[in-house]
Write a protein that holds these residues in place. Structure first.
Motif, short mmCIF file in Angstrom:
data_model
loop_
_atom_site.label_atom_id
_atom_site.label_comp_id
_atom_site.label_asym_id
_atom_site.label_seq_id
_atom_site.Cartn_x
_atom_site.Cartn_y
_atom_site.Cartn_z
N GLN A 179 0.83 -1.20 0.00
CA GLN A 179 0.00 0.00 0.00
C GLN A 179 0.87 1.25 0.00
O GLN A 179 0.60 2.21 -0.73
N PHE A 180 1.92 1.26 0.83
CA PHE A 180 2.82 2.40 0.86
C PHE A 180 3.57 2.54 -0.46
O PHE A 180 3.77 3.66 -0.96
N TYR A 181 4.01 1.43 -1.01
CA TYR A 181 4.72 1.44 -2.29
C TYR A 181 3.88 2.13 -3.37
O TYR A 181 4.36 3.05 -4.05
N HIS A 182 2.62 1.71 -3.51
CA HIS A 182 1.76 2.29 -4.55
C HIS A 182 1.43 3.76 -4.24
O HIS A 182 1.36 4.59 -5.16
N SER A 183 1.23 4.07 -2.97
CA SER A 183 0.89 5.45 -2.59
C SER A 183 2.05 6.41 -2.84
O SER A 183 1.87 7.49 -3.41
N ILE A 184 3.25 6.01 -2.43
CA ILE A 184 4.42 6.88 -2.62
C ILE A 184 4.71 7.02 -4.12
O ILE A 184 5.03 8.11 -4.60
N LYS A 185 4.59 5.92 -4.85
CA LYS A 185 4.83 5.95 -6.29
C LYS A 185 3.87 6.93 -6.97
O LYS A 185 4.28 7.73 -7.82
N SER A 190 8.87 -0.40 9.44
CA SER A 190 9.22 -1.55 8.59
C SER A 190 8.50 -1.55 7.24
O SER A 190 9.15 -1.71 6.20
N PRO A 191 7.16 -1.40 7.19
CA PRO A 191 6.50 -1.40 5.87
C PRO A 191 6.90 -0.21 5.00
O PRO A 191 6.99 -0.33 3.78
N VAL A 192 7.16 0.94 5.63
CA VAL A 192 7.59 2.11 4.88
C VAL A 192 8.98 1.85 4.29
O VAL A 192 9.24 2.14 3.12
N ARG A 193 9.85 1.26 5.10
CA ARG A 193 11.21 0.96 4.64
C ARG A 193 11.19 -0.05 3.49
O ARG A 193 11.96 0.08 2.54
N GLU A 194 10.31 -1.04 3.56
CA GLU A 194 10.21 -2.04 2.50
C GLU A 194 9.70 -1.41 1.21
O GLU A 194 10.16 -1.73 0.11
N ARG A 201 12.48 0.44 -0.34
CA ARG A 201 13.42 -0.49 -0.97
C ARG A 201 12.97 -0.86 -2.39
O ARG A 201 13.77 -0.90 -3.33
N LEU A 202 11.66 -1.09 -2.57
CA LEU A 202 11.13 -1.42 -3.89
C LEU A 202 11.25 -0.23 -4.84
O LEU A 202 11.61 -0.39 -6.02
N LEU A 203 10.97 0.96 -4.33
CA LEU A 203 11.06 2.16 -5.16
C LEU A 203 12.51 2.46 -5.55
O LEU A 203 12.78 2.92 -6.66
N GLU A 204 13.43 2.17 -4.64
CA GLU A 204 14.85 2.35 -4.95
C GLU A 204 15.27 1.37 -6.05
O GLU A 204 16.03 1.72 -6.96
N LYS A 205 14.79 0.15 -5.95
CA LYS A 205 15.11 -0.86 -6.95
C LYS A 205 14.64 -0.44 -8.34
O LYS A 205 15.29 -0.71 -9.36
N GLU A 206 13.50 0.25 -8.39
CA GLU A 206 12.95 0.71 -9.67
C GLU A 206 13.57 2.02 -10.13
O GLU A 206 13.31 2.47 -11.25
N GLY A 207 14.36 2.65 -9.27
CA GLY A 207 15.04 3.88 -9.66
C GLY A 207 14.28 5.16 -9.37
O GLY A 207 14.73 6.25 -9.74
N LEU A 208 13.14 5.05 -8.68
CA LEU A 208 12.33 6.24 -8.44
C LEU A 208 12.77 7.03 -7.21
O LEU A 208 12.40 8.20 -7.05
N VAL A 209 13.52 6.40 -6.32
CA VAL A 209 14.13 7.13 -5.20
C VAL A 209 15.60 6.72 -5.11
O VAL A 209 15.99 5.65 -5.58
N LYS A 262 10.08 -0.07 -16.62
CA LYS A 262 8.71 0.43 -16.61
C LYS A 262 8.51 1.70 -15.78
O LYS A 262 7.89 2.66 -16.24
N SER A 263 9.03 1.73 -14.56
CA SER A 263 8.77 2.86 -13.67
C SER A 263 9.42 4.14 -14.17
O SER A 263 8.80 5.21 -14.19
N LEU A 264 10.70 4.04 -14.59
CA LEU A 264 11.36 5.25 -15.10
C LEU A 264 10.77 5.66 -16.45
O LEU A 264 10.68 6.86 -16.74
N THR A 265 10.34 4.69 -17.25
CA THR A 265 9.68 5.03 -18.51
C THR A 265 8.41 5.83 -18.24
O THR A 265 8.13 6.83 -18.92
#
Length: 222
Positions: A15-21, A49-53, A56-64, A160-163
């Motif tokens: 939920q945090f991943y999609h909201s921050i994205k 913990s959920p915010v940090r996770e 981590r996903l957003l960093e992997k995609e290059g958005l943060v 996909k995310s950076l595109t």
């Protein structure tokens, strides 16, 4: 046995991943802005913990970007980044359209044409940019999908995310939606004729134009 199904709740980190994205894409979080994990956790009444996770996903995609002081910063595009991503897109998507022209069914080709018609309708009805951008993305996604090549799809999906980030940025300028639609229709003309070489070249030309436009936007910002 009954058909009763128990729906699994969506984990907090997703939920945090999609909201921050979404907040990055809609400009709530600006490029270069810091995201403070503790503030988000406190605001929503959850542990870090959920915010940090999610971060981590957003960093992997290059958005943060997480800097050497562990600060989370929203990705700020540089011209070199854009050039690198678009070089990859030109290689992958020109090959994709070439392959797709050879393998796609007539029904799949019609689905791409339907997407272009829906895009034109959305432009004429002056719908929100997000709706038109989504349709533009769908045009590219369907081409890759209809190659039936899972490994190629994964390569494109990794960008996909950076595109999407660039796609939103690229939308700036009057009549930009019409220009993009016109170029998509030019690509489709050759898809419909089953001319893979010309379709491939038109895709490269389209992405080259996108790249030039994005670089101009970034130069004006700096």
């Amino acid at each position: 046995m009954s058909d009763f199904l128990i729906e699994k709740p969506i984990p907090y980190y997703e939920q945090f991943y999609h909201s921050i994205k979404k907040m990055i894409f809609d400009g709530t979080y600006k490029p270069g802005e810091r995201i403070v994990e503790t503030q988000l956790a406190k605001q929503f009444g959850v542990s870090k913990s959920p915010v940090r996770e999610a971060i981590r996903l957003l960093e992997k995609e290059g958005l943060v970007i997480v800097d050497d002081r562990s600060r989370v910063i929203v990705y700020e595009p540089r011209i070199k980044d854009v050039e690198d991503i678009y070089f990859c897109r030109m290689a992958l998507e020109s090959f994709a359209v070439n392959l797709m022209v050879k393998t796609a069914s007539d029904q799949e080709v019609e689905e791409i044409e339907k997407t272009l018609d829906e895009t034109e309708k959305a432009i004429l009805q002056a719908k929100e940019p997000a709706a038109i951008i989504a349709l533009n993305g769908q045009f590219h996604r369907l081409i890759v999908q209809f190659t039936q090549n899972k490994r190629l799809q994964k390569q494109v999906d990794d960008l996909k995310s950076l595109t999407q980030f660039y796609r939103i940025l690229n939308f700036q300028k009057q009549n930009r939606a019409e220009i993009i639609l016109q170029e998509h229709r030019s690509i489709f003309t050759h898809i419909k004729k089953r001319d893979e070489e010309k379709a491939s070249q038109e895709m490269i030309t389209h992405l080259e134009h996108d790249l030039i436009h994005l670089k101009n936007i970034l130069k004006k910002r700096t």
